[in-house]
Design a protein around this motif. Sequence first.
Motif, short mmCIF file in Angstrom:
data_model
loop_
_atom_site.label_atom_id
_atom_site.label_comp_id
_atom_site.label_asym_id
_atom_site.label_seq_id
_atom_site.Cartn_x
_atom_site.Cartn_y
_atom_site.Cartn_z
N GLY A 186 35.24 3.51 -16.67
CA GLY A 186 35.13 2.09 -16.08
C GLY A 186 35.99 1.68 -15.30
N VAL A 187 36.24 0.37 -14.92
CA VAL A 187 37.21 -0.28 -13.86
C VAL A 187 37.40 -1.65 -14.44
N ASP A 188 38.87 -1.83 -14.48
CA ASP A 188 39.35 -3.38 -14.60
C ASP A 188 40.38 -3.31 -15.88
N ASP A 189 40.16 -2.50 -16.97
CA ASP A 189 40.98 -2.45 -17.93
C ASP A 189 40.98 -3.94 -18.68
N ILE A 190 39.84 -4.50 -18.80
CA ILE A 190 39.64 -5.77 -19.52
C ILE A 190 40.20 -5.44 -21.17
N PRO A 191 40.82 -6.64 -21.82
CA PRO A 191 41.18 -6.48 -23.13
C PRO A 191 39.97 -5.61 -24.25
N ALA A 192 38.69 -6.14 -23.71
CA ALA A 192 37.73 -5.65 -24.70
C ALA A 192 37.58 -4.07 -24.38
N ALA A 193 38.07 -3.46 -23.17
CA ALA A 193 38.21 -1.95 -23.17
C ALA A 193 38.74 -1.25 -24.35
N ARG A 194 39.81 -1.70 -24.72
CA ARG A 194 40.51 -1.21 -26.03
C ARG A 194 39.94 -1.29 -27.00
N LEU A 195 38.95 -2.12 -27.25
CA LEU A 195 38.30 -2.44 -28.33
C LEU A 195 36.93 -1.72 -28.57
N ALA A 196 36.40 -1.08 -27.39
CA ALA A 196 35.17 -0.45 -27.46
C ALA A 196 35.26 0.87 -28.35
N VAL A 197 34.10 1.36 -28.71
CA VAL A 197 33.74 2.49 -29.61
C VAL A 197 33.17 3.54 -28.81
N PRO A 198 33.87 4.59 -28.40
CA PRO A 198 35.30 4.78 -28.55
C PRO A 198 35.85 4.08 -27.42
N ALA A 199 37.31 3.86 -27.59
CA ALA A 199 38.09 3.14 -26.52
C ALA A 199 37.92 3.61 -25.19
N LEU A 200 37.66 2.86 -24.09
CA LEU A 200 37.26 3.08 -23.01
C LEU A 200 38.03 3.55 -21.99
N THR A 201 37.79 4.82 -21.43
CA THR A 201 38.82 5.30 -20.13
C THR A 201 38.49 4.32 -18.97
N THR A 202 39.35 3.89 -18.36
CA THR A 202 39.10 2.88 -17.18
C THR A 202 40.11 3.18 -16.13
N VAL A 203 39.63 2.55 -15.04
CA VAL A 203 40.69 2.45 -13.69
C VAL A 203 41.29 0.93 -13.73
N THR A 204 42.27 1.01 -13.50
CA THR A 204 43.28 -0.59 -13.43
C THR A 204 44.00 -0.56 -12.25
N THR A 205 44.06 -1.87 -11.66
CA THR A 205 44.97 -2.05 -10.50
C THR A 205 46.05 -3.16 -10.68
N ASP A 206 46.90 -2.89 -10.33
CA ASP A 206 48.29 -3.74 -10.61
C ASP A 206 48.00 -5.19 -9.81
N GLN A 207 47.45 -6.36 -10.28
CA GLN A 207 47.21 -7.33 -9.53
C GLN A 207 48.36 -8.18 -9.02
N ALA A 208 49.50 -7.84 -9.80
CA ALA A 208 50.77 -8.63 -9.39
C ALA A 208 51.12 -7.93 -8.21
N VAL A 209 51.24 -6.79 -7.68
CA VAL A 209 51.43 -6.21 -6.67
C VAL A 209 50.41 -6.66 -5.44
N VAL A 210 49.34 -6.67 -5.81
CA VAL A 210 48.21 -7.04 -4.81
C VAL A 210 48.56 -8.38 -4.29
N ALA A 211 48.64 -9.38 -5.33
CA ALA A 211 48.89 -10.74 -5.10
C ALA A 211 50.19 -10.96 -4.23
N ALA A 212 51.39 -10.23 -4.59
CA ALA A 212 52.55 -10.31 -3.79
C ALA A 212 52.34 -9.85 -2.28
N HIS A 213 51.66 -8.77 -2.20
CA HIS A 213 51.23 -8.22 -0.76
C HIS A 213 50.37 -9.28 0.04
N LEU A 214 49.48 -9.97 -0.68
CA LEU A 214 48.59 -10.82 -0.12
C LEU A 214 49.41 -12.12 0.43
#
Length: 314
Positions: free
Chosen positions: A256-284
Amino acid sequence: MTSADVARVAGVSRATVSYVLNDTPHQTISAATRTRVLDAAAGLGYAPSAAARALRTGRSDVVLCLLPDWPIGPEIGTLLGNLSTELARSGLTFVAHPGSRADRPITDLWKAITPAAVLAFTDFSAAEVGAMRAAGVALVVGLLGRELEIPQQHVGRLQAGHLTAAGHTALGYAYPDDERVRIFAEPRLRGARSGFPDLSVRVVPLNPEAAAVAVRQWREEGVTGVCAYNDEVAMAVLAGMRREGLDAPGDLAVIGVDDIPAARLAVPALTTVTTDQAVVAAHLAETVVAEIYDRTLPARELTEVVRVVRRESA
């Protein structure tokens, strides 16, 4: 309360109060005097008038963010929160306005606020840009085109790359059925296709029965790994797989994409792609401040803030 009251309590002139509260550069005001003024203002509950400041400077300290008609999930919420914090460090006030252009014309919005900058996730017409520039709005940014297109494509490339590195040679793409998120879905799909042009694309609603149909079709085509638009769509694929009596990653790997909290609770736990939104916000925020004060920033692609979170589903 007025600045005259602050000046009287602090024992300084109104000019000194103005210099301190507006953080005016190139003033030789001692730290002790500055502290007295700030303490007096806090004790009196005084805040400078935003309207008066706008009249004096020709613009407000507001950064107006125009959000399209989107479902605002955890990722967008985190980005907006971080952006507000970063802009506040530069003395700017962040205001987000959700909704479509059909709800209220863009001209009405920025004219009501007279912002220092306007941020948007969609492009403006030449007439809209010209009107804002003529009114002294310092920044007009199409965030997707200028700041988010490359990272979103990188997301798709990382998804497909992770699956192919695991040995999958026939891949599918689970596309969302919500037209409002195409602005993110399309560049992610382009990124996945850039390294895997034969991607089997199917629309997957957030519905187990409908997702099961897509899963059956992928299995018939020999697909063994699926890139999903986001974690919610990925979990719909997992739900569809359970309807078919299939398991991930053995029968079908899913990322998946986003690494939302529910991704860790999925069965099986979901492999995903995450973005460091703090860095994106600082750049913007840096981009906004640089444009307002006519500074130049080096170009940056932000691909380094995107990474795969490895779990059990792929």
